[in-house]
Design a protein around this motif. Sequence first.
Motif, PDB file in Angstrom:
ATOM      1  N   LEU A   1      40.850  21.679  37.019  1.00  0.00           N
ATOM      2  CA  LEU A   1      40.539  21.203  35.663  1.00  0.00           C
ATOM      3  C   LEU A   1      39.429  21.999  34.983  1.00  0.00           C
ATOM      4  O   LEU A   1      38.973  21.627  33.909  1.00  0.00           O
ATOM      5  CB  LEU A   1      40.123  19.728  35.722  1.00  0.00           C
ATOM      6  N   GLY A   2      38.937  23.061  35.635  1.00  0.00           N
ATOM      7  CA  GLY A   2      37.836  23.832  35.064  1.00  0.00           C
ATOM      8  C   GLY A   2      36.521  23.092  35.078  1.00  0.00           C
ATOM      9  O   GLY A   2      35.669  23.329  34.231  1.00  0.00           O
ATOM     10  N   GLN A   3      36.335  22.206  36.042  1.00  0.00           N
ATOM     11  CA  GLN A   3      35.111  21.417  36.089  1.00  0.00           C
ATOM     12  C   GLN A   3      34.216  21.728  37.276  1.00  0.00           C
ATOM     13  O   GLN A   3      33.116  21.186  37.361  1.00  0.00           O
ATOM     14  CB  GLN A   3      35.457  19.926  36.091  1.00  0.00           C
ATOM     15  N   CYS A   4      34.676  22.581  38.213  1.00  0.00           N
ATOM     16  CA  CYS A   4      33.841  22.827  39.402  1.00  0.00           C
ATOM     17  C   CYS A   4      33.408  24.277  39.545  1.00  0.00           C
ATOM     18  O   CYS A   4      32.347  24.555  40.089  1.00  0.00           O
ATOM     19  CB  CYS A   4      34.552  22.355  40.673  1.00  0.00           C
ATOM     20  N   GLY A   5      34.230  25.221  39.100  1.00  0.00           N
ATOM     21  CA  GLY A   5      33.860  26.623  39.159  1.00  0.00           C
ATOM     22  C   GLY A   5      34.241  27.352  40.431  1.00  0.00           C
ATOM     23  O   GLY A   5      33.970  28.545  40.553  1.00  0.00           O
ATOM     24  N   ALA A   6      34.883  26.703  41.387  1.00  0.00           N
ATOM     25  CA  ALA A   6      35.249  27.370  42.642  1.00  0.00           C
ATOM     26  C   ALA A   6      36.226  28.520  42.403  1.00  0.00           C
ATOM     27  O   ALA A   6      36.307  29.447  43.209  1.00  0.00           O
ATOM     28  CB  ALA A   6      35.858  26.371  43.623  1.00  0.00           C
ATOM     29  N   CYS A   7      36.930  28.496  41.292  1.00  0.00           N
ATOM     30  CA  CYS A   7      37.937  29.509  40.977  1.00  0.00           C
ATOM     31  C   CYS A   7      37.412  30.608  40.058  1.00  0.00           C
ATOM     32  O   CYS A   7      38.184  31.448  39.601  1.00  0.00           O
ATOM     33  CB  CYS A   7      39.140  28.833  40.317  1.00  0.00           C
ATOM     34  N   THR A   8      36.128  30.648  39.790  1.00  0.00           N
ATOM     35  CA  THR A   8      35.563  31.585  38.816  1.00  0.00           C
ATOM     36  C   THR A   8      35.786  33.029  39.218  1.00  0.00           C
ATOM     37  O   THR A   8      35.498  33.436  40.352  1.00  0.00           O
ATOM     38  CB  THR A   8      34.058  31.333  38.615  1.00  0.00           C
ATOM     39  N   VAL A   9      36.300  33.814  38.280  1.00  0.00           N
ATOM     40  CA  VAL A   9      36.431  35.264  38.403  1.00  0.00           C
ATOM     41  C   VAL A   9      35.943  35.865  37.090  1.00  0.00           C
ATOM     42  O   VAL A   9      35.712  35.150  36.112  1.00  0.00           O
ATOM     43  CB  VAL A   9      37.890  35.703  38.697  1.00  0.00           C
ATOM     44  N   SER A  10      35.792  37.168  37.061  1.00  0.00           N
ATOM     45  CA  SER A  10      35.397  37.859  35.843  1.00  0.00           C
ATOM     46  C   SER A  10      36.644  38.444  35.182  1.00  0.00           C
ATOM     47  O   SER A  10      37.434  39.127  35.831  1.00  0.00           O
ATOM     48  CB  SER A  10      34.407  38.989  36.189  1.00  0.00           C
ATOM     49  N   VAL A  11      36.803  38.164  33.902  1.00  0.00           N
ATOM     50  CA  VAL A  11      37.893  38.744  33.115  1.00  0.00           C
ATOM     51  C   VAL A  11      37.244  39.404  31.905  1.00  0.00           C
ATOM     52  O   VAL A  11      36.631  38.726  31.083  1.00  0.00           O
ATOM     53  CB  VAL A  11      38.937  37.687  32.694  1.00  0.00           C
ATOM     54  N   GLY A  12      37.331  40.716  31.867  1.00  0.00           N
ATOM     55  CA  GLY A  12      36.694  41.443  30.773  1.00  0.00           C
ATOM     56  C   GLY A  12      35.193  41.257  30.746  1.00  0.00           C
ATOM     57  O   GLY A  12      34.583  41.286  29.690  1.00  0.00           O
ATOM     58  N   GLY A  13      34.591  41.039  31.910  1.00  0.00           N
ATOM     59  CA  GLY A  13      33.144  40.873  32.006  1.00  0.00           C
ATOM     60  C   GLY A  13      32.644  39.475  31.733  1.00  0.00           C
ATOM     61  O   GLY A  13      31.440  39.231  31.741  1.00  0.00           O
ATOM     62  N   GLU A  14      33.554  38.539  31.504  1.00  0.00           N
ATOM     63  CA  GLU A  14      33.184  37.151  31.239  1.00  0.00           C
ATOM     64  C   GLU A  14      33.634  36.269  32.406  1.00  0.00           C
ATOM     65  O   GLU A  14      34.736  36.456  32.925  1.00  0.00           O
ATOM     66  CB  GLU A  14      33.859  36.644  29.959  1.00  0.00           C
ATOM     67  N   PRO A  15      32.814  35.283  32.785  1.00  0.00           N
ATOM     68  CA  PRO A  15      33.258  34.372  33.840  1.00  0.00           C
ATOM     69  C   PRO A  15      34.326  33.432  33.285  1.00  0.00           C
ATOM     70  O   PRO A  15      34.172  32.898  32.187  1.00  0.00           O
ATOM     71  CB  PRO A  15      31.983  33.602  34.206  1.00  0.00           C
ATOM     72  N   VAL A  16      35.419  33.267  34.015  1.00  0.00           N
ATOM     73  CA  VAL A  16      36.473  32.356  33.578  1.00  0.00           C
ATOM     74  C   VAL A  16      36.910  31.488  34.754  1.00  0.00           C
ATOM     75  O   VAL A  16      36.828  31.900  35.913  1.00  0.00           O
ATOM     76  CB  VAL A  16      37.708  33.092  32.996  1.00  0.00           C
ATOM     77  N   PHE A  17      37.363  30.307  34.420  1.00  0.00           N
ATOM     78  CA  PHE A  17      37.961  29.426  35.414  1.00  0.00           C
ATOM     79  C   PHE A  17      39.413  29.882  35.553  1.00  0.00           C
ATOM     80  O   PHE A  17      40.241  29.614  34.681  1.00  0.00           O
ATOM     81  CB  PHE A  17      37.898  27.964  34.974  1.00  0.00           C
TER      82      PHE A  17
END
Length: 153
Positions: free
Chosen positions: A40-56
Amino acid sequence: MITLNVNGVSHTVDADPSTPLLYVLRNQLRLNGAKFGCGLGQCGACTVSVGGEPVFSCLLPVVAVGERPVRTVEGLGSADHPGPLQQAFIDQQAAQCGYCIAGMIMRAQTLLERTPHATDDEIRRYMQPNLCRCGTHMRILAAIRQVAAGTQS
Protein backbone atom coordinates in the motif's frame (compact mmCIF):
# COMPACT_ATOMS: atom_id res chain seq x y z
CA MET A 1 7.42 -6.05 -24.00
CA ILE A 2 8.80 -3.34 -21.75
CA THR A 3 12.44 -2.24 -21.63
CA LEU A 4 13.91 -1.12 -18.31
CA ASN A 5 17.35 0.14 -17.35
CA VAL A 6 18.01 -1.45 -13.96
CA ASN A 7 21.34 -0.91 -12.20
CA GLY A 8 22.88 0.20 -15.49
CA VAL A 9 21.74 -2.86 -17.46
CA SER A 10 18.98 -2.86 -20.07
CA HIS A 11 16.33 -5.56 -19.60
CA THR A 12 13.36 -6.34 -21.81
CA VAL A 13 10.56 -7.96 -19.85
CA ASP A 14 7.26 -9.46 -20.84
CA ALA A 15 4.89 -7.98 -18.28
CA ASP A 16 1.43 -6.50 -18.18
CA PRO A 17 1.95 -2.72 -18.14
CA SER A 18 0.01 -2.43 -14.87
CA THR A 19 2.27 -4.90 -13.06
CA PRO A 20 3.96 -3.22 -10.08
CA LEU A 21 7.67 -2.60 -10.63
CA LEU A 22 8.38 -4.60 -7.45
CA TYR A 23 7.02 -7.80 -9.02
CA VAL A 24 9.08 -7.33 -12.18
CA LEU A 25 12.24 -6.71 -10.15
CA ARG A 26 11.72 -9.73 -7.91
CA ASN A 27 10.02 -12.26 -10.17
CA GLN A 28 11.53 -11.57 -13.57
CA LEU A 29 14.89 -9.93 -12.86
CA ARG A 30 15.57 -11.90 -9.65
CA LEU A 31 16.56 -8.75 -7.75
CA ASN A 32 15.22 -9.61 -4.32
CA GLY A 33 16.51 -6.69 -2.24
CA ALA A 34 13.27 -4.73 -2.40
CA LYS A 35 10.64 -6.50 -0.31
CA PHE A 36 6.87 -6.73 -0.38
CA GLY A 37 5.78 -5.25 2.93
CA CYS A 38 2.31 -3.77 2.89
CA GLY A 39 1.49 -3.40 -0.80
CA LEU A 40 0.00 0.00 0.00
CA GLY A 41 3.03 2.32 -0.04
CA GLN A 42 2.90 2.73 3.72
CA CYS A 43 6.02 0.89 4.95
CA GLY A 44 8.82 1.53 2.46
CA ALA A 45 10.25 -2.01 2.35
CA CYS A 46 9.91 -1.90 -1.45
CA THR A 47 11.69 1.44 -1.95
CA VAL A 48 13.93 1.73 -5.01
CA SER A 49 15.30 4.71 -6.90
CA VAL A 50 13.62 5.65 -10.18
CA GLY A 51 15.25 8.56 -11.94
CA GLY A 52 17.01 9.48 -8.70
CA GLU A 53 13.80 9.64 -6.68
CA PRO A 54 12.76 7.14 -4.01
CA VAL A 55 9.58 5.31 -5.03
CA PHE A 56 7.42 2.63 -3.51
CA SER A 57 7.89 -0.04 -6.17
CA CYS A 58 4.80 -1.91 -4.94
CA LEU A 59 2.65 0.97 -6.23
CA LEU A 60 4.47 2.01 -9.42
CA PRO A 61 3.18 0.28 -12.57
CA VAL A 62 6.15 -0.93 -14.58
CA VAL A 63 4.97 1.04 -17.62
CA ALA A 64 5.24 4.29 -15.60
CA VAL A 65 9.01 3.88 -15.26
CA GLY A 66 9.49 4.90 -18.88
CA GLU A 67 13.06 5.87 -19.73
CA ARG A 68 14.06 6.65 -16.15
CA PRO A 69 16.84 4.47 -14.73
CA VAL A 70 15.95 2.15 -11.87
CA ARG A 71 18.44 1.50 -9.09
CA THR A 72 18.04 -1.17 -6.47
CA VAL A 73 20.13 -2.01 -3.42
CA GLU A 74 21.93 -4.61 -5.55
CA GLY A 75 23.20 -1.74 -7.71
CA LEU A 76 25.03 -0.08 -4.80
CA GLY A 77 27.52 -2.85 -4.05
CA SER A 78 27.90 -6.52 -3.29
CA ALA A 79 28.45 -8.69 -0.24
CA ASP A 80 32.19 -8.69 -1.00
CA HIS A 81 32.35 -4.98 -1.90
CA PRO A 82 29.52 -3.09 -0.22
CA GLY A 83 28.88 0.50 -1.18
CA PRO A 84 29.59 3.23 1.40
CA LEU A 85 26.03 3.35 2.70
CA GLN A 86 25.75 -0.43 2.84
CA GLN A 87 29.04 -0.54 4.77
CA ALA A 88 27.76 2.09 7.20
CA PHE A 89 24.66 -0.01 7.88
CA ILE A 90 26.99 -2.95 8.60
CA ASP A 91 29.26 -0.83 10.80
CA GLN A 92 26.32 0.48 12.82
CA GLN A 93 24.62 -2.93 13.03
CA ALA A 94 21.51 -1.23 11.68
CA ALA A 95 19.72 -4.42 10.66
CA GLN A 96 17.90 -6.57 13.16
CA CYS A 97 15.53 -8.69 11.08
CA GLY A 98 16.73 -6.89 7.93
CA TYR A 99 13.40 -6.80 6.14
CA CYS A 100 13.25 -3.00 5.83
CA ILE A 101 16.95 -2.41 5.25
CA ALA A 102 17.09 -2.41 1.44
CA GLY A 103 14.29 0.17 1.34
CA MET A 104 15.95 2.23 4.07
CA ILE A 105 19.26 2.17 2.22
CA MET A 106 17.67 3.19 -1.07
CA ARG A 107 15.75 6.09 0.48
CA ALA A 108 18.92 7.24 2.28
CA GLN A 109 20.96 6.87 -0.92
CA THR A 110 18.66 9.23 -2.79
CA LEU A 111 18.94 11.76 0.04
CA LEU A 112 22.74 11.62 0.16
CA GLU A 113 23.02 11.92 -3.63
CA ARG A 114 21.23 15.28 -3.50
CA THR A 115 22.35 16.38 -0.02
CA PRO A 116 25.73 14.71 0.67
CA HIS A 117 26.17 16.34 4.09
CA ALA A 118 22.56 16.13 5.26
CA THR A 119 21.82 17.37 8.75
CA ASP A 120 20.16 15.22 11.39
CA ASP A 121 16.86 17.05 10.85
CA GLU A 122 17.07 16.53 7.07
CA ILE A 123 17.82 12.84 7.54
CA ARG A 124 14.96 12.30 9.98
CA ARG A 125 12.46 14.17 7.80
CA TYR A 126 13.52 12.38 4.60
CA MET A 127 13.50 8.90 6.15
CA GLN A 128 10.08 9.33 7.77
CA PRO A 129 8.08 7.36 5.12
CA ASN A 130 10.10 4.18 5.76
CA LEU A 131 9.27 2.06 8.78
CA CYS A 132 11.30 -0.43 10.83
CA ARG A 133 9.17 -2.73 12.94
CA CYS A 134 12.19 -3.99 14.90
CA GLY A 135 12.97 -0.53 16.21
CA THR A 136 16.51 -0.06 14.89
CA HIS A 137 15.73 3.49 13.76
CA MET A 138 18.52 4.97 15.88
CA ARG A 139 21.13 2.66 14.30
CA ILE A 140 19.73 3.39 10.85
CA LEU A 141 20.05 7.13 11.51
CA ALA A 142 23.60 6.60 12.82
CA ALA A 143 24.57 4.78 9.62
CA ILE A 144 23.21 7.57 7.44
CA ARG A 145 24.94 10.18 9.63
CA GLN A 146 28.20 8.24 9.26
CA VAL A 147 28.10 8.65 5.48
CA ALA A 148 26.83 12.25 5.63
CA ALA A 149 29.71 13.13 7.95
CA GLY A 150 32.24 11.33 5.75
CA THR A 151 33.41 9.11 8.60
CA GLN A 152 33.53 5.76 6.79
CA SER A 153 35.47 3.00 8.47
